[in-house]
Design a protein around this motif. Structure first.
Motif, PDB file in Angstrom:
ATOM      1  N   UNK A   5      -6.070  19.399 -51.144  1.00 22.48           N
ATOM      2  CA  UNK A   5      -6.069  20.779 -50.675  1.00 22.48           C
ATOM      3  C   UNK A   5      -5.015  21.268 -49.905  1.00 22.48           C
ATOM      4  N   UNK A   6      -4.829  22.328 -49.396  1.00 21.82           N
ATOM      5  CA  UNK A   6      -3.743  22.913 -48.676  1.00 21.82           C
ATOM      6  C   UNK A   6      -3.721  22.620 -47.238  1.00 21.82           C
ATOM      7  N   UNK A  12      -0.631  16.194 -43.787  1.00 20.30           N
ATOM      8  CA  UNK A  12       0.114  15.139 -44.133  1.00 20.30           C
ATOM      9  C   UNK A  12       1.495  15.539 -43.918  1.00 20.30           C
ATOM     10  N   UNK A  13       1.938  16.740 -44.161  1.00 19.66           N
ATOM     11  CA  UNK A  13       3.486  17.102 -43.766  1.00 19.66           C
ATOM     12  C   UNK A  13       3.535  17.261 -42.301  1.00 19.66           C
ATOM     13  N   UNK A 104      -6.679  17.243 -35.627  1.00 24.01           N
ATOM     14  CA  UNK A 104      -7.841  17.687 -34.893  1.00 24.01           C
ATOM     15  C   UNK A 104      -8.551  18.515 -35.688  1.00 24.01           C
ATOM     16  N   UNK A 105      -7.946  19.471 -36.730  1.00 24.99           N
ATOM     17  CA  UNK A 105      -8.723  20.295 -37.643  1.00 24.99           C
ATOM     18  C   UNK A 105      -9.365  19.186 -38.765  1.00 24.99           C
ATOM     19  N   UNK A 106      -8.738  18.313 -39.083  1.00 25.04           N
ATOM     20  CA  UNK A 106      -9.272  17.181 -40.093  1.00 25.04           C
ATOM     21  C   UNK A 106     -10.117  16.480 -39.701  1.00 25.04           C
TER      22      UNK A 106
END
Length: 108
Positions: A5-6, A12-13, A104-106
């Motif tokens: 997903x985005x 990753x980027x 942190x969001x992940x």
């Protein structure tokens, strides 16, 4: 395997951007004795960010835990790099903060 997903792709980027910036910072300042802590944190960031990329790409169940540690490490590296006037350090700090934010969001 399902597609990424985005949000996952953005993380990753950002991890890859952090790896590149930390490597540039390390290469530019390697051997400078007053930057020993910076060197270690940049090395740690390249190692952990690479692990995060691999785990997120494989959609590991452990990605969120590794991302939480990565966010902490990247913030520490950014804080250390901010202490120096070098353009490489400033760029590293910026990329580390971007990485920390998405990691942190992940982890949430």
């Amino acid at each position: 395997m399902k597609s990424l997903n985005s949000e996952l792709q953005a993380c990753i980027d950002n991890c890859n951007g952090c790896i590149t910036a930390a490597r540039i910072c390390l290469d530019k300042h390697l051997g400078e004795p007053d930057m020993k802590k910076c060197h270690q944190l940049c090395l740690d960031c390249t190692t952990l960010c690479a692990a995060c990329v691999q785990m997120m790409a494989s959609q590991s169940d452990y990605s969120s835990r590794v991302c939480a540690i990565c966010a902490d490490l990247c913030n520490a590296c950014a804080d250390e790099c901010d202490k120096f006037d070098s353009e490489a350090c400033k760029q590293c700090a910026e990329k580390c903060r971007q990485c920390a934010e998405t990691c942190k969001k992940m982890a949430a």
